[in-house]
Design a protein around this motif. Structure first.
Motif, PDB file in Angstrom:
ATOM      1  N   ASP A 100     -95.384 -35.573 -70.157  1.00 53.14           N
ATOM      2  CA  ASP A 100     -96.613 -34.774 -70.126  1.00 53.14           C
ATOM      3  C   ASP A 100     -96.274 -33.360 -70.595  1.00 53.14           C
ATOM      4  O   ASP A 100     -95.782 -32.532 -69.836  1.00 53.14           O
ATOM      5  CB  ASP A 100     -97.212 -34.754 -68.717  1.00 53.14           C
ATOM      6  N   SER A 101     -96.548 -33.083 -71.854  1.00 53.48           N
ATOM      7  CA  SER A 101     -96.151 -31.802 -72.451  1.00 53.48           C
ATOM      8  C   SER A 101     -96.967 -30.615 -71.955  1.00 53.48           C
ATOM      9  O   SER A 101     -96.760 -29.492 -72.403  1.00 53.48           O
ATOM     10  CB  SER A 101     -96.230 -31.885 -73.974  1.00 53.48           C
ATOM     11  N   THR A 102     -97.869 -30.842 -71.012  1.00 48.84           N
ATOM     12  CA  THR A 102     -98.652 -29.734 -70.448  1.00 48.84           C
ATOM     13  C   THR A 102     -98.104 -29.291 -69.084  1.00 48.84           C
ATOM     14  O   THR A 102     -98.632 -28.365 -68.482  1.00 48.84           O
ATOM     15  CB  THR A 102    -100.138 -30.129 -70.289  1.00 48.84           C
ATOM     16  N   VAL A 103     -97.059 -29.951 -68.604  1.00 50.78           N
ATOM     17  CA  VAL A 103     -96.524 -29.664 -67.274  1.00 50.78           C
ATOM     18  C   VAL A 103     -95.135 -29.048 -67.413  1.00 50.78           C
ATOM     19  O   VAL A 103     -94.263 -29.593 -68.105  1.00 50.78           O
ATOM     20  CB  VAL A 103     -96.453 -30.952 -66.411  1.00 50.78           C
ATOM     21  N   PHE A 104     -94.930 -27.907 -66.728  1.00 48.29           N
ATOM     22  CA  PHE A 104     -93.670 -27.180 -66.814  1.00 48.29           C
ATOM     23  C   PHE A 104     -93.151 -26.822 -65.429  1.00 48.29           C
ATOM     24  O   PHE A 104     -93.932 -26.620 -64.497  1.00 48.29           O
ATOM     25  CB  PHE A 104     -93.858 -25.889 -67.624  1.00 48.29           C
ATOM     26  N   LEU A 105     -91.837 -26.733 -65.315  1.00 45.44           N
ATOM     27  CA  LEU A 105     -91.156 -26.336 -64.093  1.00 45.44           C
ATOM     28  C   LEU A 105     -90.361 -25.069 -64.414  1.00 45.44           C
ATOM     29  O   LEU A 105     -89.505 -25.073 -65.304  1.00 45.44           O
ATOM     30  CB  LEU A 105     -90.215 -27.464 -63.647  1.00 45.44           C
ATOM     31  N   SER A 106     -90.655 -23.968 -63.742  1.00 43.52           N
ATOM     32  CA  SER A 106     -89.968 -22.697 -64.002  1.00 43.52           C
ATOM     33  C   SER A 106     -88.528 -22.749 -63.496  1.00 43.52           C
ATOM     34  O   SER A 106     -88.244 -23.361 -62.464  1.00 43.52           O
ATOM     35  CB  SER A 106     -90.699 -21.547 -63.313  1.00 43.52           C
ATOM     36  N   TYR A 107     -87.652 -22.098 -64.216  1.00 45.33           N
ATOM     37  CA  TYR A 107     -86.247 -21.978 -63.817  1.00 45.33           C
ATOM     38  C   TYR A 107     -85.690 -20.694 -64.403  1.00 45.33           C
ATOM     39  O   TYR A 107     -86.326 -20.043 -65.220  1.00 45.33           O
ATOM     40  CB  TYR A 107     -85.423 -23.193 -64.261  1.00 45.33           C
ATOM     41  N   GLU A 108     -84.485 -20.333 -63.992  1.00 44.53           N
ATOM     42  CA  GLU A 108     -83.838 -19.144 -64.543  1.00 44.53           C
ATOM     43  C   GLU A 108     -82.346 -19.396 -64.683  1.00 44.53           C
ATOM     44  O   GLU A 108     -81.767 -20.232 -63.985  1.00 44.53           O
ATOM     45  CB  GLU A 108     -84.090 -17.918 -63.655  1.00 44.53           C
TER      46      GLU A 108
END
Length: 169
Positions: A100-108
């Protein structure tokens, strides 16, 4: 008369320089000046480093480390920058869901101290070092902040460009 003919032959050979008593040789000497320039040069130990942040649950921060190996000629001033990734939103790094290219998980990504954000080339948050001729390892720590509840289950990934910058030869 035989003596005279042999003597004449010897004299003829000697005059041609074929028989020499003490030969004289001339010698000339000079110097060949050899030089080389050792240029500033760096290389990555590998062009692909894997950082697996493991299984994420929203109640806890996920944190894992990997090492980036760089080898530079002795005395080369260099820095290592990490891009923001192929799924970034501005300077916010994000992992993208596999289906699902509309869903993202933030990271650093953090520098070896584990608390300072590792930034892209040309920014202040790069890792700066001086080459020593050996492979030097720099830990990168990836962290997924807690409380990201509105994400979909599944696999997430991102690709971040590693850039080593050093003076041109």
């Amino acid at each position: 008369m035989k003596f005279r003919s042999t003597f004449a032959q010897l004299l003829a050979v000697a005059s041609l320089g074929l028989i020499t008593g003490s030969a004289m040789a001339a010698t000339a000497t000079g110097n060949l000046n050899v030089s080389a320039v050792v240029a500033d040069y760096c290389e990555l130990g590998t062009t692909s480093v894997s950082l697996n942040l493991g299984s994420y649950v929203p109640t806890a921060q996920s944190s894992m480390s990997a090492a980036i190996q760089v080898r530079c000629t002795v005395g080369t001033a260099a820095n290592v920058g990490l891009g923001y990734g192929s799924n970034a939103s501005g300077t916010n790094r994000r992992l993208k869901h596999a289906t699902d290219s509309t869903v993202f998980l933030s990271y650093e990504l953090y520098k070896p101290d584990g608390t300072t954000i590792w930034q892209a080339p040309g920014e202040a948050g790069v890792v700066t070092f001086t080459g020593n001729g050996s492979s030097q390892g720099f830990n990168v720590t990836g962290k997924i902040p807690s409380n990201q509840w509105s994400i979909k289950t599944g696999n997430y990934s991102d690709t971040v460009l590693i850039t080593v910058t050093f003076p041109e030869p």
